[in-house]
Design a protein around this motif. Sequence first.
Motif, PDB file in Angstrom:
ATOM      1  N   LYS A 125       0.816  -1.213   0.000  1.00 59.50           N
ATOM      2  CA  LYS A 125       0.000   0.000   0.000  1.00 59.50           C
ATOM      3  C   LYS A 125       0.853   1.267   0.000  1.00 59.50           C
ATOM      4  N   LEU A 126       1.897   1.297   0.831  1.00 56.89           N
ATOM      5  CA  LEU A 126       2.673   2.526   1.007  1.00 56.89           C
ATOM      6  C   LEU A 126       3.862   2.637   0.056  1.00 56.89           C
ATOM      7  N   LEU A 127       4.348   1.510  -0.476  1.00 58.09           N
ATOM      8  CA  LEU A 127       5.578   1.506  -1.260  1.00 58.09           C
ATOM      9  C   LEU A 127       5.337   0.998  -2.686  1.00 58.09           C
ATOM     10  N   TYR A 128       4.203   1.391  -3.232  1.00 56.61           N
ATOM     11  CA  TYR A 128       3.898   1.109  -4.635  1.00 56.61           C
ATOM     12  C   TYR A 128       4.056  -0.376  -4.977  1.00 56.61           C
ATOM     13  N   GLY A 129       3.342  -1.203  -4.226  1.00 60.04           N
ATOM     14  CA  GLY A 129       3.395  -2.624  -4.513  1.00 60.04           C
ATOM     15  C   GLY A 129       4.744  -3.249  -4.229  1.00 60.04           C
ATOM     16  N   SER A 130       5.449  -2.713  -3.222  1.00 59.26           N
ATOM     17  CA  SER A 130       6.783  -3.218  -2.839  1.00 59.26           C
ATOM     18  C   SER A 130       7.756  -3.148  -4.014  1.00 59.26           C
ATOM     19  N   SER A 131       7.683  -2.064  -4.783  1.00 62.80           N
ATOM     20  CA  SER A 131       8.582  -1.921  -5.929  1.00 62.80           C
ATOM     21  C   SER A 131       9.774  -1.019  -5.632  1.00 62.80           C
ATOM     22  N   ASN A 132       9.980  -0.681  -4.350  1.00 66.05           N
ATOM     23  CA  ASN A 132      11.188   0.049  -3.975  1.00 66.05           C
ATOM     24  C   ASN A 132      12.302  -0.947  -3.641  1.00 66.05           C
ATOM     25  N   MET A 133      13.510  -0.454  -3.443  1.00 64.16           N
ATOM     26  CA  MET A 133      14.638  -1.358  -3.192  1.00 64.16           C
ATOM     27  C   MET A 133      14.514  -2.111  -1.874  1.00 64.16           C
ATOM     28  N   ALA A 134      14.075  -1.424  -0.833  1.00 64.29           N
ATOM     29  CA  ALA A 134      14.082  -2.019   0.499  1.00 64.29           C
ATOM     30  C   ALA A 134      13.142  -3.209   0.618  1.00 64.29           C
ATOM     31  N   SER A 135      11.997  -3.160  -0.042  1.00 65.62           N
ATOM     32  CA  SER A 135      10.993  -4.210   0.154  1.00 65.62           C
ATOM     33  C   SER A 135      10.760  -5.089  -1.065  1.00 65.62           C
ATOM     34  N   ALA A 136      11.426  -4.814  -2.184  1.00 63.29           N
ATOM     35  CA  ALA A 136      11.221  -5.624  -3.388  1.00 63.29           C
ATOM     36  C   ALA A 136      11.763  -7.035  -3.182  1.00 63.29           C
ATOM     37  N   PRO A 137      11.101  -8.046  -3.741  1.00 58.10           N
ATOM     38  CA  PRO A 137      11.625  -9.415  -3.665  1.00 58.10           C
ATOM     39  C   PRO A 137      12.996  -9.504  -4.340  1.00 58.10           C
ATOM     40  N   TYR A 138      13.800 -10.434  -3.873  1.00 54.14           N
ATOM     41  CA  TYR A 138      15.128 -10.644  -4.460  1.00 54.14           C
ATOM     42  C   TYR A 138      14.972 -11.190  -5.877  1.00 54.14           C
ATOM     43  N   GLY A 139      15.627 -10.553  -6.817  1.00 56.33           N
ATOM     44  CA  GLY A 139      15.510 -10.984  -8.198  1.00 56.33           C
ATOM     45  C   GLY A 139      16.065  -9.937  -9.146  1.00 56.33           C
ATOM     46  N   GLU A 140      15.785 -10.090 -10.428  1.00 53.66           N
ATOM     47  CA  GLU A 140      16.372  -9.218 -11.448  1.00 53.66           C
ATOM     48  C   GLU A 140      15.923  -7.766 -11.292  1.00 53.66           C
ATOM     49  N   TYR A 141      14.650  -7.548 -11.005  1.00 53.63           N
ATOM     50  CA  TYR A 141      14.165  -6.174 -10.834  1.00 53.63           C
ATOM     51  C   TYR A 141      14.928  -5.478  -9.710  1.00 53.63           C
ATOM     52  N   TRP A 142      15.046  -6.164  -8.556  1.00 55.36           N
ATOM     53  CA  TRP A 142      15.761  -5.557  -7.428  1.00 55.36           C
ATOM     54  C   TRP A 142      17.213  -5.284  -7.787  1.00 55.36           C
ATOM     55  N   ARG A 143      17.884  -6.221  -8.457  1.00 59.42           N
ATOM     56  CA  ARG A 143      19.297  -6.038  -8.816  1.00 59.42           C
ATOM     57  C   ARG A 143      19.479  -4.828  -9.730  1.00 59.42           C
ATOM     58  N   GLN A 144      18.605  -4.681 -10.709  1.00 62.28           N
ATOM     59  CA  GLN A 144      18.735  -3.566 -11.651  1.00 62.28           C
ATOM     60  C   GLN A 144      18.468  -2.225 -10.980  1.00 62.28           C
ATOM     61  N   MET A 145      17.452  -2.166 -10.151  1.00 63.06           N
ATOM     62  CA  MET A 145      17.135  -0.906  -9.468  1.00 63.06           C
ATOM     63  C   MET A 145      18.234  -0.521  -8.474  1.00 63.06           C
ATOM     64  N   LYS A 146      18.793  -1.515  -7.798  1.00 66.59           N
ATOM     65  CA  LYS A 146      19.900  -1.232  -6.888  1.00 66.59           C
ATOM     66  C   LYS A 146      21.106  -0.731  -7.667  1.00 66.59           C
ATOM     67  N   SER A 147      21.391  -1.346  -8.794  1.00 65.54           N
ATOM     68  CA  SER A 147      22.530  -0.934  -9.611  1.00 65.54           C
ATOM     69  C   SER A 147      22.383   0.505 -10.081  1.00 65.54           C
ATOM     70  N   VAL A 148      21.198   0.861 -10.557  1.00 69.14           N
ATOM     71  CA  VAL A 148      20.949   2.233 -11.009  1.00 69.14           C
ATOM     72  C   VAL A 148      21.129   3.211  -9.857  1.00 69.14           C
ATOM     73  N   SER A 149      20.601   2.868  -8.686  1.00 69.34           N
ATOM     74  CA  SER A 149      20.680   3.769  -7.525  1.00 69.34           C
ATOM     75  C   SER A 149      22.112   3.947  -7.050  1.00 69.34           C
ATOM     76  N   VAL A 150      22.870   2.856  -7.003  1.00 67.51           N
ATOM     77  CA  VAL A 150      24.246   2.934  -6.529  1.00 67.51           C
ATOM     78  C   VAL A 150      25.103   3.733  -7.505  1.00 67.51           C
ATOM     79  N   ILE A 151      25.008   3.433  -8.780  1.00 69.86           N
ATOM     80  CA  ILE A 151      25.855   4.089  -9.775  1.00 69.86           C
ATOM     81  C   ILE A 151      25.597   5.594  -9.831  1.00 69.86           C
ATOM     82  N   HIS A 152      24.334   5.983  -9.755  1.00 74.30           N
ATOM     83  CA  HIS A 152      23.982   7.383  -9.995  1.00 74.30           C
ATOM     84  C   HIS A 152      23.705   8.205  -8.740  1.00 74.30           C
ATOM     85  N   LEU A 153      23.751   7.582  -7.557  1.00 77.02           N
ATOM     86  CA  LEU A 153      23.443   8.348  -6.351  1.00 77.02           C
ATOM     87  C   LEU A 153      24.278   7.952  -5.144  1.00 77.02           C
ATOM     88  N   LEU A 154      24.525   6.668  -4.938  1.00 78.05           N
ATOM     89  CA  LEU A 154      25.035   6.194  -3.649  1.00 78.05           C
ATOM     90  C   LEU A 154      26.466   5.691  -3.655  1.00 78.05           C
TER      91      LEU A 154
END
Length: 506
Positions: A125-154
Amino acid sequence: MFPQEEHKDHEKHLKNLNLQNMIMIFLLCLIFFITILVFIKQTTWKKSNTFPSPPRLPLIGNMHQLGNHPHRSLLSLSQRYGDLMLLHFGTVPVLVASSADAARDVLKTHDRVFASRPHSKIYDKLLYGSSNMASAPYGEYWRQMKSVSVIHLLSNKMVRTFREVRQEEISLMMETVRKQSSSPMNISKITTTLTNDVICRVALGQKYGAGTDFKELIDRLMRQLGTFTFGSYVPSLAWIDWICGLEGKLEKTANDFDKLLEKIVQDHEDGAGDKADFADVLLGVQRDKSVGFEVSRMSIKAIILDAFVGGTDTSSTLLEWEMQELLNHPKCLKRLQEEVRTVCKGKSSVSEDDIQDMDYLRAVIKETLRLHPPVPLMVPHISTEDANLRGHHIPAGTQVMINLFAVGREVATWGPDADEFKPERHLNSSADFRGQDFELIPFGAGRRMCPGTSFAVVLNEVALANLMLGFDWKSTEDQTKTDVPESIGAVIRRMNPLYVIASPAT
């Protein structure tokens, strides 16, 4: 009233009573049936696992034992049932790890098995269907979003490029303190403004939240993220959440945040800002489809929300607890001020180069993170396949919670004074909080470790050092009372804002 009308009213009343009785009988039968199913499932778990487990109630299991502050309740239970104990939240088996060794077993030895996240009604309900990094299931979507966030922000490289932004916002914070000096000021609000403005500038290109009670919105979100719901653990009792008004509260918070996030995305689509920032990067990924799958608008807002929550609330909470502990321990406060003022003698501010020579500063930060990890109960993990943990069979679908609050107070690691604030204990210790030393993992460890550790730590170090250089501090509260009431939610800060009095350093 005529007798005929009385008779009709009487018949109507009897029908209502019969209907109510039927409903009550149906609910009792349903509860009985569910209780039997739960008992069968729990019995199966008992046969396959011998981890200690406190007694539990039918249907709800151990949920009644969590209280308003689950990290404290679970610490008390672990002192009786051990550092790896089995609880049941409704129909869901949950292992609770409460020591460095237990955390290592989960986050290192069996990291891959426990790398995913359980489904959560709250997160959906609060995190757009658990599509953020913290709550997303482990898998390709999470890996790609983490990679984008790390490279361009963190990444460390990006953290260094944001140095000028940090210096400017810390200067503004110091000016705010200077203007309010010699009178009580809300240091909690000041530190929240600092962390919010930094993350907004580096991730979104401009400051957001002006003219709105942004802190109240963040607090509401974090409070609700830390709620244990019946619907998440006992689906048949989801109606209780609706009766208690939780559904409406979640809907309001989700809508309020979505309005803000939609404005942010729309501003960037319209070309607001002088240079490309993280939000622009996410929109570029969506247009170019460079991650190999479609990135929805909902996903973009979820990742931006990650940056807001991870960069604002946890960082300001850490600064707040550091100030609280230093005010409660005047000798530690004096020693830190002396170190900062010696290293920066003749300077009007502390730079990021200066903090390299401040060992006691880092000790204070480590000790505060040990006693007050901003998120004392890590986001739950879930096993994606059967595992063998300490010789016990753990079925797939078992949740695991790491109680960082308990890990930081483990007597076997920290000694009989584990509950005391003593930064000196870290001066001769090589333990760090980067995920390798499991006695101190406030940012987690393993695959799901918080990727924003460097981003958060450097801002905290420089902000705290500047506050120590520029001002002398005293609290407006009775400092003989060291048991400070805590907030409720995923991030644990003070229940009430911290008011202090600052005077120019002498």
